[in-house]
Structures are given as C-alpha cells and as structure tokens.
Scaffold this motif. Sequence first.
Motif, PDB file in Angstrom:
ATOM      1  N   SER A 127      32.031  48.109 -36.050  1.00 23.29           N
ATOM      2  CA  SER A 127      30.673  47.548 -36.058  1.00 23.29           C
ATOM      3  C   SER A 127      30.456  46.668 -37.288  1.00 23.29           C
ATOM      4  CB  SER A 127      29.633  48.668 -36.039  1.00 23.29           C
ATOM      5  OG  SER A 127      29.750  49.422 -34.867  1.00 23.29           O
ATOM      6  N   ARG A 128      30.940  47.133 -38.430  1.00 26.07           N
ATOM      7  CA  ARG A 128      30.825  46.332 -39.655  1.00 26.07           C
ATOM      8  C   ARG A 128      31.646  45.054 -39.563  1.00 26.07           C
ATOM      9  NH1 ARG A 128      31.241  51.276 -43.960  1.00 26.07           N
ATOM     10  NH2 ARG A 128      29.159  52.117 -43.530  1.00 26.07           N
ATOM     11  N   LEU A 129      32.853  45.167 -39.031  1.00 23.45           N
ATOM     12  CA  LEU A 129      33.688  43.969 -38.866  1.00 23.45           C
ATOM     13  C   LEU A 129      33.023  42.963 -37.938  1.00 23.45           C
ATOM     14  CD1 LEU A 129      37.324  45.371 -38.513  1.00 23.45           C
ATOM     15  CD2 LEU A 129      36.381  44.068 -40.416  1.00 23.45           C
ATOM     16  N   THR A 130      32.368  43.465 -36.904  1.00 26.06           N
ATOM     17  CA  THR A 130      31.683  42.576 -35.956  1.00 26.06           C
ATOM     18  C   THR A 130      30.554  41.829 -36.655  1.00 26.06           C
ATOM     19  OG1 THR A 130      32.230  44.058 -34.138  1.00 26.06           O
ATOM     20  CG2 THR A 130      30.443  42.501 -33.757  1.00 26.06           C
ATOM     21  N   ARG A 131      29.777  42.549 -37.465  1.00 23.98           N
ATOM     22  CA  ARG A 131      28.668  41.898 -38.196  1.00 23.98           C
ATOM     23  C   ARG A 131      29.186  40.859 -39.182  1.00 23.98           C
ATOM     24  NH1 ARG A 131      26.652  47.152 -38.464  1.00 23.98           N
ATOM     25  NH2 ARG A 131      27.253  47.351 -40.621  1.00 23.98           N
ATOM     26  N   ILE A 132      30.281  41.186 -39.858  1.00 22.87           N
ATOM     27  CA  ILE A 132      30.831  40.269 -40.858  1.00 22.87           C
ATOM     28  C   ILE A 132      31.537  39.097 -40.187  1.00 22.87           C
ATOM     29  CG2 ILE A 132      32.506  40.049 -42.731  1.00 22.87           C
ATOM     30  CD1 ILE A 132      32.001  43.011 -43.346  1.00 22.87           C
ATOM     31  N   GLY A 133      32.191  39.363 -39.062  1.00 23.09           N
ATOM     32  CA  GLY A 133      32.889  38.302 -38.326  1.00 23.09           C
ATOM     33  C   GLY A 133      34.231  37.922 -38.918  1.00 23.09           C
ATOM     34  N   THR A 134      34.955  38.910 -39.469  1.00 25.32           N
ATOM     35  CA  THR A 134      36.247  38.591 -40.069  1.00 25.32           C
ATOM     36  C   THR A 134      37.300  38.317 -39.005  1.00 25.32           C
ATOM     37  OG1 THR A 134      36.871  40.924 -40.178  1.00 25.32           O
ATOM     38  CG2 THR A 134      35.809  39.976 -42.117  1.00 25.32           C
ATOM     39  N   PRO A 142      40.038  37.731 -34.175  1.00 21.72           N
ATOM     40  CA  PRO A 142      38.981  38.584 -34.723  1.00 21.72           C
ATOM     41  C   PRO A 142      39.553  39.961 -35.072  1.00 21.72           C
ATOM     42  CG  PRO A 142      38.248  37.534 -32.695  1.00 21.72           C
ATOM     43  CD  PRO A 142      39.717  37.241 -32.832  1.00 21.72           C
ATOM     44  N   MET A 143      39.251  40.442 -36.262  1.00 22.81           N
ATOM     45  CA  MET A 143      39.796  41.722 -36.706  1.00 22.81           C
ATOM     46  C   MET A 143      39.228  42.892 -35.916  1.00 22.81           C
ATOM     47  SD  MET A 143      42.182  40.993 -38.656  1.00 22.81           S
ATOM     48  CE  MET A 143      42.633  42.589 -39.267  1.00 22.81           C
ATOM     49  N   THR A 144      38.203  42.616 -35.118  1.00 27.19           N
ATOM     50  CA  THR A 144      37.700  43.679 -34.242  1.00 27.19           C
ATOM     51  C   THR A 144      38.723  44.017 -33.162  1.00 27.19           C
ATOM     52  OG1 THR A 144      36.553  42.008 -32.918  1.00 27.19           O
ATOM     53  CG2 THR A 144      35.264  43.139 -34.594  1.00 27.19           C
ATOM     54  N   VAL A 145      39.646  43.105 -32.873  1.00 30.28           N
ATOM     55  CA  VAL A 145      40.638  43.363 -31.818  1.00 30.28           C
ATOM     56  C   VAL A 145      41.607  44.478 -32.237  1.00 30.28           C
ATOM     57  CG1 VAL A 145      42.522  42.379 -30.450  1.00 30.28           C
ATOM     58  CG2 VAL A 145      40.398  41.081 -30.781  1.00 30.28           C
TER      59      VAL A 145
END
Length: 186
Positions: A127-134, A142-145
């Motif tokens: 969730s934090r990675l999604t907000r930051i968009g790294t 996307p690091m969310t992957v």
Amino acid sequence: MSSPGAEHGPTKAGRPLAAGARVVGSALETLLGLVLIAVVLVNVANAAGRYLFRTSLTGTDEVMVFSMIFVVVIGAVLALARRTHIAIDLMPSYAVPRLRRLIFVIHDAVTLAATAYAAQASWTFVSRLTRIGTSSMTLGIPMTVPHGVLLFGFAAMAVIALVYLLRDGYLLLTGADAPVERGSVR
C-alpha cells in the motif's frame, strides 16, 4: 503421489478436487522449472555478453531477481499445500494417527499465524509503495509487482493453513480419520 507408510488415498468425495489440485500443482511445477531454465539462460547470455563482447543486456538482473521471487513464492505455496517441506515431515512420520493429526493442527495454527501476520505486513508495505509510486531502476517495473507477489504468496499460504486447520481440527475433535499423506494434496 504417496510416501512410504502413508495411509489410504483420498476419500471418494475428495478425489475430483484432489485430482484437480494435483494437475494444477504439476502445471505450476513445470512452469517454475521453465522459469528457472530461462533465468539460467538469461544469466549465461548476460555473462557471455559482458565477458566476450564487453556489453550486457539491460535489465537482466532485475528480470532474474523478480523471476526468482516468483519461483520461490509459488514454490513455497506448493510445498505448504502438499505438505512436502521438512518442517512437518519428520515427527508425524513416527506418530500414531491421532497424535499425527494433533501435530498437524499445531503446525496449521502456527503457519496460519505467521503467514497471516506476514500477509498483513506485506499489504501495508505494498500500500505504501502504491502511494509512493516507486518503480525499478532499469526497467521501470512498478515495485508493487514483485512485492505484490510476496503478498499473494503469504495470503495464499494463510488460506491454505486456515483450510488445513479447520479440516484437521474437525477430524481431531470428531475422531474421524481421514488419510494424512505426505506429498499430496489432502
């Protein structure tokens, strides 16, 4: 697939589900094997390019790392579903059926607690990675992957542990005896 000393096969009602799970598990194992072969080939090509031609393929390190994350996570889910990992192979193989069931209940509860906690922590991180968009440095993935794969793995293991806990707990409390096999989906 049955191990030495394993009890009877699955009940008639569970055969289609178990057979389907075995087919899916085998297909996933094949896919994981192919991914590992591809990672090795990419690594060899990258090393050959680097040392022979003084150039390397852009993004191969990221692809290999993300692929290995996928392989390890899916492999862990399969190992838990099949109960083929070493954590639960040794002691139950020497126990009488009722004690074996109790060992599995304890294992299921501990596994559920650990994987549910890890899934929750992973959810928070994703969730934090999604907000930051790294995104990854080279390929811009996307690091969310890759972190989402971890989230999926922990969540899948928690669901498997919950199903086993409910089943094994029910069988322990009722005294009903269903087969406890190593190396197959029960």
